[in-house]
Design a protein around this motif. Structure first.
Motif, mmCIF file in Angstrom:
data_model
loop_
_atom_site.group_PDB
_atom_site.id
_atom_site.type_symbol
_atom_site.label_atom_id
_atom_site.label_comp_id
_atom_site.label_asym_id
_atom_site.label_seq_id
_atom_site.Cartn_x
_atom_site.Cartn_y
_atom_site.Cartn_z
ATOM 1 N N ILE A 127 1.151 -1.152 0.030
ATOM 2 C CA ILE A 127 0.456 -0.239 -0.155
ATOM 3 C C ILE A 127 0.870 1.248 -0.291
ATOM 4 C CG2 ILE A 127 -1.469 1.246 1.072
ATOM 5 C CD1 ILE A 127 -2.571 -1.348 2.946
ATOM 6 N N PHE A 128 0.741 2.242 -0.497
ATOM 7 C CA PHE A 128 1.662 4.027 -0.873
ATOM 8 C C PHE A 128 0.575 4.517 0.228
ATOM 9 C CE2 PHE A 128 1.746 1.236 -4.971
ATOM 10 C CZ PHE A 128 2.872 0.864 -4.939
ATOM 11 N N CYS A 129 1.501 4.855 1.200
ATOM 12 C CA CYS A 129 1.061 6.232 1.270
ATOM 13 C C CYS A 129 2.260 7.289 1.577
ATOM 14 C CB CYS A 129 0.912 5.393 2.609
ATOM 15 S SG CYS A 129 1.412 4.584 3.660
ATOM 16 N N ALA A 130 1.669 8.226 2.507
ATOM 17 C CA ALA A 130 3.268 9.083 3.061
ATOM 18 C C ALA A 130 3.316 8.786 3.587
ATOM 19 C CB ALA A 130 2.082 10.507 2.712
ATOM 20 N N GLN A 131 4.572 9.121 3.749
ATOM 21 C CA GLN A 131 5.622 8.684 5.350
ATOM 22 C C GLN A 131 5.248 9.154 7.206
ATOM 23 O OE1 GLN A 131 10.000 10.899 5.312
ATOM 24 N NE2 GLN A 131 10.635 9.997 6.849
ATOM 25 N N TYR A 132 4.335 10.045 6.715
ATOM 26 C CA TYR A 132 3.905 10.983 7.651
ATOM 27 C C TYR A 132 1.971 10.280 7.531
ATOM 28 C CZ TYR A 132 9.087 12.285 9.124
ATOM 29 O OH TYR A 132 9.254 12.136 8.905
ATOM 30 N N LEU B 272 3.460 -2.013 3.640
ATOM 31 C CA LEU B 272 3.332 0.013 3.659
ATOM 32 C C LEU B 272 4.914 0.167 2.555
ATOM 33 C CD1 LEU B 272 1.132 1.568 6.767
ATOM 34 C CD2 LEU B 272 -0.146 -0.068 4.645
ATOM 35 N N THR B 273 4.237 0.561 1.509
ATOM 36 C CA THR B 273 5.373 1.589 0.736
ATOM 37 C C THR B 273 5.344 2.951 2.048
ATOM 38 O OG1 THR B 273 6.039 0.433 -0.952
ATOM 39 C CG2 THR B 273 6.656 1.858 -1.177
ATOM 40 N N LEU B 274 6.357 3.991 2.265
ATOM 41 C CA LEU B 274 5.976 5.242 2.343
ATOM 42 C C LEU B 274 6.815 5.856 1.605
ATOM 43 C CD1 LEU B 274 7.147 3.909 6.532
ATOM 44 C CD2 LEU B 274 5.065 3.996 5.147
ATOM 45 N N ILE B 275 6.001 7.145 0.567
ATOM 46 C CA ILE B 275 6.404 8.165 0.387
ATOM 47 C C ILE B 275 7.457 8.810 0.973
ATOM 48 C CG2 ILE B 275 5.830 9.625 -1.857
ATOM 49 C CD1 ILE B 275 4.094 7.488 -2.523
ATOM 50 N N PRO B 276 8.453 9.708 0.674
ATOM 51 C CA PRO B 276 9.079 10.219 1.365
ATOM 52 C C PRO B 276 8.444 11.857 0.911
ATOM 53 C CG PRO B 276 10.949 8.457 0.654
ATOM 54 C CD PRO B 276 9.442 8.527 -0.427
ATOM 55 N N THR B 277 8.448 12.456 2.269
ATOM 56 C CA THR B 277 7.813 13.558 2.069
ATOM 57 C C THR B 277 8.075 14.526 3.831
ATOM 58 O OG1 THR B 277 5.961 14.971 1.658
ATOM 59 C CG2 THR B 277 5.330 13.369 2.720
ATOM 60 N N ALA C 101 7.484 7.897 -8.759
ATOM 61 C CA ALA C 101 8.570 7.180 -7.943
ATOM 62 C C ALA C 101 8.551 5.688 -7.419
ATOM 63 C CB ALA C 101 9.872 7.828 -7.992
ATOM 64 N N ALA C 102 7.545 6.289 -6.336
ATOM 65 C CA ALA C 102 7.324 4.602 -5.463
ATOM 66 C C ALA C 102 6.567 3.526 -6.541
ATOM 67 C CB ALA C 102 6.709 5.021 -4.598
ATOM 68 N N ILE C 103 6.178 3.472 -7.289
ATOM 69 C CA ILE C 103 5.227 2.707 -8.531
ATOM 70 C C ILE C 103 5.742 2.124 -8.791
ATOM 71 C CG2 ILE C 103 3.716 2.284 -9.940
ATOM 72 C CD1 ILE C 103 1.677 4.667 -8.989
ATOM 73 N N ALA C 104 7.127 2.874 -9.940
ATOM 74 C CA ALA C 104 8.294 2.890 -10.727
ATOM 75 C C ALA C 104 8.842 1.583 -10.204
ATOM 76 C CB ALA C 104 8.747 3.837 -11.427
ATOM 77 N N ARG C 105 9.308 1.845 -8.124
ATOM 78 C CA ARG C 105 10.440 0.508 -8.498
ATOM 79 C C ARG C 105 9.428 -1.081 -8.089
ATOM 80 N NH1 ARG C 105 11.867 5.705 -5.944
ATOM 81 N NH2 ARG C 105 10.404 5.266 -3.820
ATOM 82 N N ARG C 106 8.358 -0.964 -8.286
ATOM 83 C CA ARG C 106 7.540 -2.069 -7.991
ATOM 84 C C ARG C 106 6.729 -2.732 -9.026
ATOM 85 N NH1 ARG C 106 9.156 -3.449 -2.312
ATOM 86 N NH2 ARG C 106 8.521 -1.578 -1.338
ATOM 87 N N PRO C 107 7.522 -2.688 -10.534
ATOM 88 C CA PRO C 107 7.030 -3.634 -11.861
ATOM 89 C C PRO C 107 6.686 -4.861 -11.687
ATOM 90 C CG PRO C 107 10.224 -4.348 -10.757
ATOM 91 C CD PRO C 107 9.527 -2.886 -9.852
ATOM 92 N N ALA C 108 6.079 -5.091 -12.092
ATOM 93 C CA ALA C 108 4.785 -5.993 -11.892
ATOM 94 C C ALA C 108 5.606 -7.060 -12.819
ATOM 95 C CB ALA C 108 3.543 -5.789 -12.869
ATOM 96 N N ASP C 109 6.159 -7.576 -13.138
ATOM 97 C CA ASP C 109 7.363 -8.701 -13.215
ATOM 98 C C ASP C 109 7.958 -9.345 -13.215
ATOM 99 O OD1 ASP C 109 8.677 -6.704 -14.015
ATOM 100 O OD2 ASP C 109 9.555 -7.501 -16.326
ATOM 101 N N ASN C 110 8.471 -8.283 -11.574
ATOM 102 C CA ASN C 110 9.301 -8.886 -10.598
ATOM 103 C C ASN C 110 8.844 -9.796 -9.688
ATOM 104 O OD1 ASN C 110 11.629 -9.794 -8.794
ATOM 105 N ND2 ASN C 110 12.239 -7.262 -8.930
ATOM 106 N N VAL C 111 9.438 -10.997 -8.995
ATOM 107 C CA VAL C 111 8.669 -11.658 -8.697
ATOM 108 C C VAL C 111 9.156 -11.530 -7.498
ATOM 109 C CG1 VAL C 111 9.648 -14.344 -8.524
ATOM 110 C CG2 VAL C 111 7.412 -14.223 -8.669
ATOM 111 N N HIS C 112 10.348 -11.151 -6.779
ATOM 112 C CA HIS C 112 11.094 -11.094 -5.719
ATOM 113 C C HIS C 112 10.579 -9.733 -5.281
ATOM 114 C CE1 HIS C 112 13.948 -14.355 -7.027
ATOM 115 N NE2 HIS C 112 13.636 -13.690 -8.275
ATOM 116 N N MET C 113 9.653 -8.919 -5.445
ATOM 117 C CA MET C 113 9.314 -7.581 -4.792
ATOM 118 C C MET C 113 7.965 -7.932 -5.048
ATOM 119 S SD MET C 113 11.209 -4.819 -6.992
ATOM 120 C CE MET C 113 10.690 -3.984 -5.766
#
Length: 345
Positions: free
Chosen positions: A78-83, A103-108, A119-131
């Protein structure tokens, strides 16, 4: 002089009256009470969403966590703000109800930004089974630092989410305060801005303990019902939740109370500025984060004022050191109490 939290204020008399009226005779349990139908239609009208699925729970943590679980697989994030509220204040309940999704915390330092989300979504590619795979986006409105995302800011965030095929959840514990601050409709701040599900808060704004979960896509409704029951958040004597929300909606009482809270906050902020306090974040709703001298904190504490000091020890000798505080106004805050608080500066 109670500025610790809007959770701590009294229940509005009109809401208490609706509860007293509900406390007569018998009513069907588990959300089958007649008042719930009034609530359902009232929320659909308020949000201009005639087909919305509407449910009530007693806490904001339940509202956020159960709603997010409907959109989140255990292998997702789940993508959310750091705070964000779901990161800072819910003891991993969203992760628990979503079966361990992280939770994936987006720095702010306050609001989530479109650039940070992309940028946070881009770091979670759908074809990477390890992530962890990309899951829903959760936006806190009002933010944990008292700021309000503008409609333009909300739409920029939801556009990023939609481009990635991700649903959007709005954490609206202080939904009413944000809507009043933006002078917008409930629809404009939700589905018209790309939000899929919202927790429409009542507890912080004059209710005893009730939050609505509103799905603008009915496809998630049955799953929510199952999760609410399985999570032990389906009240048997549901009419007491319904009665609160019915009173809250009646004659737009939810807006009236938020208007009072925001106006009290604006008065307090103006008085703090006039007395040399430093604003950490620009107050836009009913919360203030400010710094002022330890000596003032000491006077306020001695007078019985209640609020949170965020850093430093109030009892130390150095009276000039600036200490940060959080001050929150609820619907019942009076000018007299604000002026009494300010008289200690």
């Amino acid at each position: 002089m109670f500025f610790a939290s809007d959770n701590s204020g009294p229940v509005h008399p009109k809401i208490m009256q609706r509860m007293m009226e509900a406390n007569s005779g018998y009513a069907m349990p588990y959300g089958k009470d007649e008042i719930m139908e009034e609530v359902r239609e009232g929320i659909r009208k308020t949000f201009e969403a005639p087909n919305a699925a509407v449910y009530l729970v007693a806490t904001g943590t339940a509202a956020n966590s159960l709603a997010l679980a409907c959109y989140t697989q255990p292998w997702q994030t789940i993508f959310c703000a750091q705070y964000s509220h779901i990161e800072e204040d819910e003891c991993n309940a969203p992760e628990f109800y979503a079966g361990g999704a992280k939770l994936t915390l987006i720095p702010t330092d306050n609001k989530m930004t479109p650039e940070g989300l992309a940028a946070a979504i881009a770091r979670r590619p759908a074809d990477n089974v390890h992530m962890a795979q990309a899951g829903p986006v959760s936006i806190t409105q009002v933010t944990e630092f008292g700021s309000v995302h503008s409609l333009q800011e909300l739409r920029a965030l939801t556009a990023i989410a939609k481009d990635a095929g991700l649903p959007v959840h709005l954490d609206g514990a202080r939904f009413a305060n944000a809507a009043v601050a933006l002078d917008c409709t409930a629809a404009e701040m939700t589905w018209k801005s790309g939000v899929d599900v919202v927790s429409f808060g009542g507890t912080k704004n004059g209710c005893m303990g009730v939050e609505a979960v509103v799905f603008f896509d009915e496809a998630e409704a049955w799953e929510f019902e199952l999760r609410r029951k399985r999570g032990a958040h389906l009240f048997s004597k549901h009419r007491y939740l319904s009665a609160q929300m019915a009173g809250y909606l009646q004659d737009d009482l939810w807006r009236e109370m938020a208007r009072s809270a925001n106006a009290a906050c604006a008065r307090l902020a103006a008085g703090l500025r006039a007395n040399g306090a430093e604003m950490i974040h620009e107050p836009q709703a009913n919360m203030i984060f400010a710094r002022f001298p330890r000596s003032v904190h000491q006077q306020l504490h001695a007078s019985g004022a209640k609020y949170y000091v965020l850093d430093g020890d109030v009892a130390l000798v150095d009276g000039d050191e600036m200490l940060a505080a959080r001050l929150v106004c609820d619907w019942s805050m009076t000018d007299a109490l604000i002026d009494q608080f300010l008289s200690h500066f």
